[in-house]
Design a protein around this motif. Structure first.
Motif, mmCIF file in Angstrom:
data_model
loop_
_atom_site.group_PDB
_atom_site.id
_atom_site.type_symbol
_atom_site.label_atom_id
_atom_site.label_comp_id
_atom_site.label_asym_id
_atom_site.label_seq_id
_atom_site.Cartn_x
_atom_site.Cartn_y
_atom_site.Cartn_z
ATOM 1 N N ALA A 16 0.669 -1.231 -0.058
ATOM 2 C CA ALA A 16 0.050 -0.099 -0.105
ATOM 3 C C ALA A 16 0.830 1.161 0.028
ATOM 4 C CB ALA A 16 -0.990 0.093 1.320
ATOM 5 N N ALA A 17 1.916 1.205 0.915
ATOM 6 C CA ALA A 17 2.855 2.539 0.603
ATOM 7 C C ALA A 17 3.592 2.616 -0.381
ATOM 8 C CB ALA A 17 3.837 2.239 1.902
ATOM 9 N N ALA B 289 0.938 4.115 -2.753
ATOM 10 C CA ALA B 289 0.699 5.408 -2.225
ATOM 11 C C ALA B 289 1.748 6.354 -2.815
ATOM 12 C CB ALA B 289 0.648 5.598 -0.594
ATOM 13 N N MET C 121 1.005 9.647 -4.871
ATOM 14 C CA MET C 121 1.396 11.406 -4.301
ATOM 15 C C MET C 121 2.386 11.667 -5.574
ATOM 16 S SD MET C 121 1.772 10.909 -0.465
ATOM 17 C CE MET C 121 2.679 9.289 -0.343
ATOM 18 N N PRO D 222 3.969 13.299 1.645
ATOM 19 C CA PRO D 222 3.173 12.502 2.791
ATOM 20 C C PRO D 222 2.627 13.502 3.896
ATOM 21 C CG PRO D 222 4.946 11.120 2.115
ATOM 22 C CD PRO D 222 5.357 12.300 1.399
ATOM 23 N N LEU E 290 -5.965 9.706 5.663
ATOM 24 C CA LEU E 290 -5.420 8.374 4.967
ATOM 25 C C LEU E 290 -6.829 7.422 5.376
ATOM 26 C CD1 LEU E 290 -2.525 9.452 5.917
ATOM 27 C CD2 LEU E 290 -1.818 7.166 5.155
ATOM 28 N N GLN F 250 0.402 4.691 7.542
ATOM 29 C CA GLN F 250 0.507 6.142 8.192
ATOM 30 C C GLN F 250 2.043 5.754 8.515
ATOM 31 O OE1 GLN F 250 0.245 7.628 11.864
ATOM 32 N NE2 GLN F 250 -1.271 9.169 11.155
ATOM 33 N N LEU G 172 4.751 5.802 5.952
ATOM 34 C CA LEU G 172 4.780 7.016 5.184
ATOM 35 C C LEU G 172 5.629 8.172 5.837
ATOM 36 C CD1 LEU G 172 1.456 7.254 3.392
ATOM 37 C CD2 LEU G 172 3.792 6.447 2.360
ATOM 38 N N LEU H 25 -5.756 10.585 0.768
ATOM 39 C CA LEU H 25 -5.240 9.466 0.190
ATOM 40 C C LEU H 25 -5.881 8.227 0.433
ATOM 41 C CD1 LEU H 25 -2.635 7.951 -1.337
ATOM 42 C CD2 LEU H 25 -2.118 7.297 1.018
ATOM 43 N N PHE I 293 -6.135 3.994 -0.232
ATOM 44 C CA PHE I 293 -5.464 3.006 -1.039
ATOM 45 C C PHE I 293 -6.146 1.552 -0.825
ATOM 46 C CE2 PHE I 293 -4.211 2.978 3.677
ATOM 47 C CZ PHE I 293 -4.096 1.748 4.000
ATOM 48 N N ALA J 168 -3.624 3.007 -5.251
ATOM 49 C CA ALA J 168 -4.018 4.312 -4.448
ATOM 50 C C ALA J 168 -4.354 5.212 -5.341
ATOM 51 C CB ALA J 168 -2.856 4.495 -3.613
ATOM 52 N N VAL K 10 -4.881 9.949 -4.802
ATOM 53 C CA VAL K 10 -4.966 11.287 -4.098
ATOM 54 C C VAL K 10 -6.064 11.817 -4.709
ATOM 55 C CG1 VAL K 10 -3.901 13.175 -3.348
ATOM 56 C CG2 VAL K 10 -2.748 11.029 -3.769
#
Length: 328
Positions: free
Chosen positions: A58-59, A62, A66, A73, A79, A98, A101, A140, A142, A168, A170
């Motif tokens: 997921a990160a 993300a 972004m 972040p 989130l 979170q 990130l 965000l 995801f 993900a 934004v």
């Protein structure tokens, strides 16, 4: 209800490094070469390794989203995790992301929304509401799922179609984008068509997990019959609410449920095949990550351009049907 003056400014996706080809499944199951692809319409899917956890994937997705959105972040206000299956029951996957990130001390709101395969649509709708109410300016969303850990290969008709991955988006205030319509319906008389029994409070690990309770079970035919019964009327309502004719939809982004489901949708809902994002053959059904992965593919391949309308639609366990019309 529609929401204007908000825009999806970035999308991203992540696919695990390992690719599992259908020929490997043929060998595993003792089938003739080409049988899996012929039966299920899938050539390959990605499988996460031990280090590619739900929150890790997921990160990564993300960060891609972004980068496209031109934000960091620390620019986020919220989130929303939208996974079909969480990394662990407590805390939320959103909290884990979170921290990955670098926002673990930020205080930025992070929590999960779950509607199985339609989690991304529900979380995206919630993000739009938060922005419209002025509670956030940049959110965000995801989805990340590792289906491979819960497959029952005694029932390959279900197990063979799933893959792992994350995606993900934004969404932020301003711009020319909009959520033109959103709808979500649940028909719980089909609740036993897609079941993973363990992981909650009903099946208690301390007392022992029964045979198969830790594996996903799906009656694909039942799920397909129920969804097919309600989907045409659902689509009609959604298009009317959005004020958009089907021929005017620039891009259709469906849940990559199965090859059969995608073919049925094109044929019975009178969709133009060239406008439908169909990447099932190379990624499979990624549960909640399917729709945002297909969305990211549409954006990065140029099939979804700024100003286009996009129909995001799918089905999920429950049985639920969900859809969203957006102006990208």
């Amino acid at each position: 209800m529609s929401f204007s003056n908000l825009t999806i400014t970035g999308t991203g996706s992540y696919l695990p490094r390992r690719v599992l080809h259908s020929t490997e499944i043929d060998s595993q199951m003792g089938w003739l070469p080409g049988s899996c692809e012929k039966r299920y319409g899938i050539a390959a899917r990605h499988v996460a390794d031990e280090g590619e956890t739900t929150s890790f994937m997921a990160a990564q997705a993300a960060l891609q989203a972004m980068e496209m959105a031109g934000c960091a972040p620390g620019d986020l206000d919220m989130l929303l995790g939208a996974c079909g299956v969480m990394e662990q029951p407590i805390p939320s996957t959103a909290a884990l992301v979170q921290d990955r990130l670098g926002l673990g001390r930020s205080g930025i709101a992070a929590f999960d929304v779950n509607a199985t395969c339609l989690s991304f649509l529900q979380a995206l709708d919630l993000a739009a509401m938060q922005i419209t109410l002025g509670r956030a300016r940049r959110v965000l969303v995801f989805s990340s799922d590792i289906a491979s850990v819960g497959l029952d290969w005694n029932h390959p008709e279900a197990a063979a179609i799933f893959g792992d991955g994350a995606a993900a988006a934004v969404i932020e205030a301003g711009g020319d984008g909009a959520v033109l319509a959103h709808d979500f319906r649940t028909y719980a008389h089909g609740r036993d068509a897609c079941v993973l029994a363990a992981g909650g409070t009903r099946v208690n690990p301390a007392r022992g997990i029964g045979p198969g309770e830790d594996r996903f079970h799906m009656d694909g035919n039942k799920a397909f019959r129920i969804a097919s019964r309600y989907l045409p009327r659902f689509m009609q309502r959604l298009l009317q609410a959005a004020g958009v004719e089907l021929d005017a939809v620039g891009c259709i982004v469906p849940h990559q449920a199965s090859a059969q489901a995608l073919q049925h949708a094109v044929r019975n809902l009178w969709l133009r095949p060239e406008r439908v994002i169909d990447i099932f053959a190379r990624i499979g059904n990624q549960i909640a990550a399917s729709i945002p992965t297909a969305l990211d593919h549409a954006v990065r391949s140029g099939r979804l351009q700024r100003g286009d309308t996009a129909l995001l639609v799918g089905t999920s366990a429950g049985i639920s049907i969900g859809g969203m019309m957006v102006r990208f």
